[in-house]
Design a protein around this motif. Sequence first.
Motif, PDB file in Angstrom:
ATOM      1  N   LEU A 296       0.200  -0.844  -3.906  1.00 41.59           N
ATOM      2  CA  LEU A 296       0.881  -1.052  -2.627  1.00 41.59           C
ATOM      3  C   LEU A 296       0.035  -1.857  -1.652  1.00 41.59           C
ATOM      4  CD1 LEU A 296       2.596   2.400  -2.398  1.00 41.59           C
ATOM      5  CD2 LEU A 296       3.731   0.193  -2.536  1.00 41.59           C
ATOM      6  N   ASN A 297      -1.282  -1.701  -1.716  1.00 45.22           N
ATOM      7  CA  ASN A 297      -2.159  -2.509  -0.883  1.00 45.22           C
ATOM      8  C   ASN A 297      -2.047  -3.985  -1.265  1.00 45.22           C
ATOM      9  OD1 ASN A 297      -4.059  -2.685   1.245  1.00 45.22           O
ATOM     10  ND2 ASN A 297      -5.715  -2.895  -0.242  1.00 45.22           N
ATOM     11  N   ASP A 298      -1.979  -4.262  -2.557  1.00 41.31           N
ATOM     12  CA  ASP A 298      -1.822  -5.645  -3.032  1.00 41.31           C
ATOM     13  C   ASP A 298      -0.477  -6.232  -2.595  1.00 41.31           C
ATOM     14  OD1 ASP A 298      -4.281  -5.365  -4.242  1.00 41.31           O
ATOM     15  OD2 ASP A 298      -3.470  -5.150  -6.278  1.00 41.31           O
ATOM     16  N   GLU A 299       0.567  -5.421  -2.617  1.00 39.50           N
ATOM     17  CA  GLU A 299       1.919  -5.911  -2.317  1.00 39.50           C
ATOM     18  C   GLU A 299       2.260  -5.888  -0.831  1.00 39.50           C
ATOM     19  OE1 GLU A 299       4.003  -7.272  -4.582  1.00 39.50           O
ATOM     20  OE2 GLU A 299       2.376  -7.007  -6.031  1.00 39.50           O
ATOM     21  N   GLU A 300       1.817  -4.851  -0.113  1.00 34.29           N
ATOM     22  CA  GLU A 300       2.217  -4.653   1.281  1.00 34.29           C
ATOM     23  C   GLU A 300       1.085  -4.898   2.289  1.00 34.29           C
ATOM     24  OE1 GLU A 300       5.293  -3.694   2.616  1.00 34.29           O
ATOM     25  OE2 GLU A 300       6.096  -4.034   0.617  1.00 34.29           O
ATOM     26  N   GLY A 301      -0.151  -4.987   1.801  1.00 38.43           N
ATOM     27  CA  GLY A 301      -1.270  -5.174   2.712  1.00 38.43           C
ATOM     28  C   GLY A 301      -1.843  -3.877   3.257  1.00 38.43           C
ATOM     29  N   LYS A 302      -1.289  -2.742   2.846  1.00 38.67           N
ATOM     30  CA  LYS A 302      -1.814  -1.427   3.229  1.00 38.67           C
ATOM     31  C   LYS A 302      -1.437  -0.422   2.149  1.00 38.67           C
ATOM     32  CE  LYS A 302       2.081  -0.872   6.325  1.00 38.67           C
ATOM     33  NZ  LYS A 302       2.531  -0.670   7.675  1.00 38.67           N
ATOM     34  N   PRO A 303      -2.203   0.677   2.021  1.00 39.24           N
ATOM     35  CA  PRO A 303      -1.983   1.614   0.914  1.00 39.24           C
ATOM     36  C   PRO A 303      -0.653   2.370   0.959  1.00 39.24           C
ATOM     37  CG  PRO A 303      -3.978   2.172   2.139  1.00 39.24           C
ATOM     38  CD  PRO A 303      -3.388   0.983   2.777  1.00 39.24           C
ATOM     39  N   VAL A 304      -0.063   2.591   2.110  1.00 38.50           N
ATOM     40  CA  VAL A 304       1.251   3.213   2.331  1.00 38.50           C
ATOM     41  C   VAL A 304       1.308   4.672   1.874  1.00 38.50           C
ATOM     42  CG1 VAL A 304       3.732   3.080   1.904  1.00 38.50           C
ATOM     43  CG2 VAL A 304       2.443   0.983   2.208  1.00 38.50           C
ATOM     44  N   VAL A 305       0.944   4.980   0.627  1.00 44.48           N
ATOM     45  CA  VAL A 305       1.046   6.338   0.083  1.00 44.48           C
ATOM     46  C   VAL A 305      -0.173   7.152   0.505  1.00 44.48           C
ATOM     47  CG1 VAL A 305       1.123   7.712  -2.041  1.00 44.48           C
ATOM     48  CG2 VAL A 305       2.438   5.608  -1.881  1.00 44.48           C
ATOM     49  N   GLU A 306       0.075   8.318   1.092  1.00 41.77           N
ATOM     50  CA  GLU A 306      -1.007   9.182   1.561  1.00 41.77           C
ATOM     51  C   GLU A 306      -1.512  10.125   0.479  1.00 41.77           C
ATOM     52  OE1 GLU A 306       0.399  11.171   5.062  1.00 41.77           O
ATOM     53  OE2 GLU A 306       1.256   9.306   5.817  1.00 41.77           O
ATOM     54  N   ASP A 307      -0.601  10.581  -0.378  1.00 40.78           N
ATOM     55  CA  ASP A 307      -1.000  11.511  -1.432  1.00 40.78           C
ATOM     56  C   ASP A 307      -0.016  11.391  -2.589  1.00 40.78           C
ATOM     57  OD1 ASP A 307      -2.537  13.385  -2.715  1.00 40.78           O
ATOM     58  OD2 ASP A 307      -2.069  15.034  -1.357  1.00 40.78           O
ATOM     59  N   LEU A 308      -0.451  11.814  -3.755  1.00 43.66           N
ATOM     60  CA  LEU A 308       0.371  11.823  -4.953  1.00 43.66           C
ATOM     61  C   LEU A 308       0.282  13.221  -5.542  1.00 43.66           C
ATOM     62  CD1 LEU A 308       0.636   9.158  -7.665  1.00 43.66           C
ATOM     63  CD2 LEU A 308       0.024  11.474  -8.344  1.00 43.66           C
TER      64      LEU A 308
END
Length: 137
Positions: A117-129
């Motif tokens: 998501l960092n590669d695609e959106e520029g930020k990690p977005v997901v906080e936990d899995l």
Amino acid sequence: MKPWIAVLLAACIPFAAVANEGGESKEGPPKVVYYSLNPPLVGNYGMDGGPRLHVYKADIALKVTGPEALAAVKHHEPLIRNQMVQLFNQQSLEALSSGESKEALRQEALKQTQQVLNDEEGKPVVEDLLFNNLIVQ
């Protein structure tokens, strides 16, 4: 009640509703959402050439905050699923046999999801899995 008072009150009600919908309303902090990857991931792992086939089923949920983050996860779900399938396929039988190793796998899955998501959106977005359910045979 006098008829002119009823008319006056009826005329004021729409203005009161508009005042409440204005910029004065406070939405509060963004809402946390747990987005489940459906259907669960199912596949083979530990392809060490042995006679026995090893199978996993992983029910995964992603913790995100806010509607923009949820939309980003939904948009990139195929890429996230692909990354998770590749990660699970690389696991050995020993890597999925204990609680500590499953936690390490969860951490690695989170790291890889955030990287995608960092590669695609520029930020990690997901906080936990989270593994809602992880079955290995």
